[in-house]
Design a protein around this motif. Structure first.
Motif, mmCIF file in Angstrom:
data_model
loop_
_atom_site.group_PDB
_atom_site.id
_atom_site.type_symbol
_atom_site.label_atom_id
_atom_site.label_comp_id
_atom_site.label_asym_id
_atom_site.label_seq_id
_atom_site.Cartn_x
_atom_site.Cartn_y
_atom_site.Cartn_z
ATOM 1 N N THR A 211 0.852 -1.191 0.000
ATOM 2 C CA THR A 211 0.000 0.000 0.000
ATOM 3 C C THR A 211 0.884 1.236 0.000
ATOM 4 N N SER A 212 0.693 2.094 -0.980
ATOM 5 C CA SER A 212 1.513 3.290 -1.125
ATOM 6 C C SER A 212 1.168 4.335 -0.085
ATOM 7 N N VAL A 244 1.058 -8.211 -10.877
ATOM 8 C CA VAL A 244 0.616 -7.138 -9.984
ATOM 9 C C VAL A 244 -0.783 -6.712 -10.389
ATOM 10 N N SER A 245 -1.653 -6.541 -9.392
ATOM 11 C CA SER A 245 -3.040 -6.144 -9.632
ATOM 12 C C SER A 245 -3.470 -5.114 -8.591
ATOM 13 N N ASP A 251 4.194 5.694 -12.573
ATOM 14 C CA ASP A 251 4.399 7.134 -12.477
ATOM 15 C C ASP A 251 3.551 7.675 -11.337
ATOM 16 N N VAL A 252 3.437 8.989 -11.227
ATOM 17 C CA VAL A 252 2.749 9.604 -10.094
ATOM 18 C C VAL A 252 1.281 9.184 -10.008
ATOM 19 N N SER A 253 0.708 8.703 -11.120
ATOM 20 C CA SER A 253 -0.690 8.271 -11.092
ATOM 21 C C SER A 253 -0.885 6.970 -10.318
ATOM 22 N N ALA A 254 0.209 6.349 -9.839
ATOM 23 C CA ALA A 254 0.075 5.177 -8.964
ATOM 24 C C ALA A 254 -0.784 5.500 -7.754
ATOM 25 N N GLY A 255 -0.770 6.761 -7.324
ATOM 26 C CA GLY A 255 -1.699 7.224 -6.316
ATOM 27 C C GLY A 255 -1.282 6.973 -4.886
ATOM 28 N N TYR A 260 -1.559 -2.467 -4.009
ATOM 29 C CA TYR A 260 -1.208 -3.276 -5.171
ATOM 30 C C TYR A 260 -0.826 -4.667 -4.678
ATOM 31 N N THR A 261 -1.451 -5.694 -5.256
ATOM 32 C CA THR A 261 -1.208 -7.078 -4.844
ATOM 33 C C THR A 261 -0.265 -7.741 -5.837
ATOM 34 N N LEU A 262 0.890 -8.178 -5.339
ATOM 35 C CA LEU A 262 1.880 -8.860 -6.166
ATOM 36 C C LEU A 262 1.858 -10.343 -5.815
ATOM 37 N N THR A 263 1.614 -11.195 -6.808
ATOM 38 C CA THR A 263 1.529 -12.636 -6.585
ATOM 39 C C THR A 263 2.619 -13.347 -7.374
#
Length: 442
Positions: A211-212, A244-245, A251-255, A260-263
């Motif tokens: 989580t960002s 990743v989902s 970029d900055v639009s990642a928010g 983000y779930t990385l499996t």
């Protein structure tokens, strides 16, 4: 007897250079071997050598004074200015007087000279001790069973790790809150940023939820796609078939405060981290929370995975097989798996999926079969073992004019923690293929 100069050999060599470039005018391109000290830990039967750079503490261990020495930890305090709540120091030592009876707890001594660039005055230019606990690694296999538990909660033994952290504390990573924010801004023009955990013992992991924190033009996001690495024999290596989902924009639009779930395929390890190139005009990322799980999941179910480790899907049989990448044959996304042959015999793509004993699951897949496949010759199912003799559930199929969704529902027997998912066909001896995509379990 005195050794001749030609007989001398270094007992420790470390040629790393840290903070090779900074945004400010402070020291850069720093060597890691400096004045420090060596302390013997009797209960661990290890010597620990402590060193420092302008901004970091460096730790090495060895069974003997002459080596072999191994670097095992860096503590990065970031570039100047420091504050009274976060600062490093020089001349790092571990006074043997303060070694504790447990053999793991000790205290570091280091100072900050007012003549340096730390920017915190004289308030810490005195005898300072900081508590340090070194926990020896525990051997053996992981006892973890698949489920929803976070393996990095406080009390789990997880130690949070990052390149650096602006606040000086990493408790935010596993405080259970998704609304906070911290960064690894440290004045370095750095090429990697990471957040994760290490453990003293092995754990099975296959999912990281990142989580960002706050984002801005200065940073707080990864440039490009973040990746997952795990520790293997003391080194960080990238896992394979990772997805990743939702898709990470890079970029900055990642928010901000976005998860983000990385499996990836399950791996047994004592460390995991999310790593990537930091973005923005000041090269840093932000974080609110990092959760780690050993989940019931199909890895790379859509064949979109990346990474240099082991693939999620295995193959059995003699047919040709592979992944169509960006060819327009996918059910969704860019890619799909395929099997094709003009021969005979059974061929299938397979994957071992972690499950809970006694639980009931529905497995699904989208499959497109060529017109040459006879009815009932295609097989999608779940089984125990590798020989196919213990089928828990199976759906047969034949030719189709496009992708068709297939499902099987199975109950896992007691004591079983892993099943094999498969999709394939009995080849009829003429050119025949199937395309598969979007495997799921729920």
């Amino acid at each position: 007897m005195v050794a001749k100069g030609a007989d001398r050999r270094p007992v420790l060599t470390d040629q790393r250079r840290l903070y090779q470039q900074t945004y400010g005018t402070n020291a850069s391109n720093l060597s890691v071997i400096s004045q420090g000290g060596t302390t013997y830990l009797p209960q661990q039967k290890r010597y620990v050598y402590t060193s420092w750079t302008e901004y970091t503490f460096e730790f090495y261990e060895s069974p003997t004074p002459w080596g072999p020495w191994k670097h095992f930890l860096s503590k990065d305090f970031g570039g100047y200015p420091w504050s009274t709540s976060k600062y490093g120091g020089y001349g790092v030592t571990i006074p043997s007087k303060f070694l504790q009876p447990d053999g793991k707890t000790m205290y570091l001594q280091a100072n900050v000279c007012p003549c340096g660039g730390g920017g915190i005055g004289t308030s810490v230019y005195n005898f300072n001790l900081r508590k340090l606990v070194l926990t020896p690694a525990v051997g053996g296999s992981s006892p973890d069973l698949p489920g929803s538990a976070n393996l990095a909660t406080p009390g789990s033994g997880a130690v949070a790790v990052s390149k650096s952290v602006r606040s000086g504390k990493l408790a935010l990573l596993n405080d259970g809150l998704l609304t906070g924010s911290d960064t690894d801004f440290d004045d370095e023009v750095k090429g990697a940023s990471w957040w994760g955990y290490t453990w003293p013992s092995q754990h099975k992991v296959n999912r990281v939820e990142f989580t960002s924190g706050a984002v801005s033009a200065e940073g707080g996001f990864f440039t490009g796609r973040p990746r997952v690495q795990v520790k293997r024999d003391g080194s960080w290596v990238e896992v394979g078939a990772q997805t990743v989902s939702p898709a990470y924009p890079g970029d900055v639009s990642a928010g901000a405060q976005k998860t983000y779930t990385l499996t990836f395929p399950a791996v047994e390890t004592d460390g995991v981290r999310v790593i990537g190139l930091p973005g923005g005009t000041r090269s840093y990322t932000s974080v609110a929370e990092v959760a780690v799980r050993y989940a019931v999941q199909v890895a790379d179910g859509g064949f979109e995975g990346i990474g240099g480790g082991k693939p999620a899907w295995l193959f059995e049989g003699t047919a040709a097989n592979g992944v169509d990448r960006g060819l327009g044959f996918a059910h969704s996304g860019a890619n799909n798996g395929w099997i094709r042959t003009s021969g005979t015999g059974f061929s299938a793509l397979t994957q071992k999926v972690p499950v809970q004993p006694g639980a009931t699951y529905t497995f699904g897949s989208w499959i497109n079969a060529s017109e040459a496949l006879p009815a009932g010759q295609g097989r999608f199912g779940v089984r125990l073992g590798t020989d196919g003799s213990k089928v828990l559930g199976e759906k047969t199929f034949g030719a189709s004019t496009g992708y068709v969704h297939h499902e099987v529902t199975v109950k896992v027997p007691a004591g079983v923690h892993e099943v094999t998912l498969y999709a394939g066909f009995d080849a009829p001896g003429t050119d025949t293929f199937i395309q598969v995509d979007d495997f799921t379990v729920g």
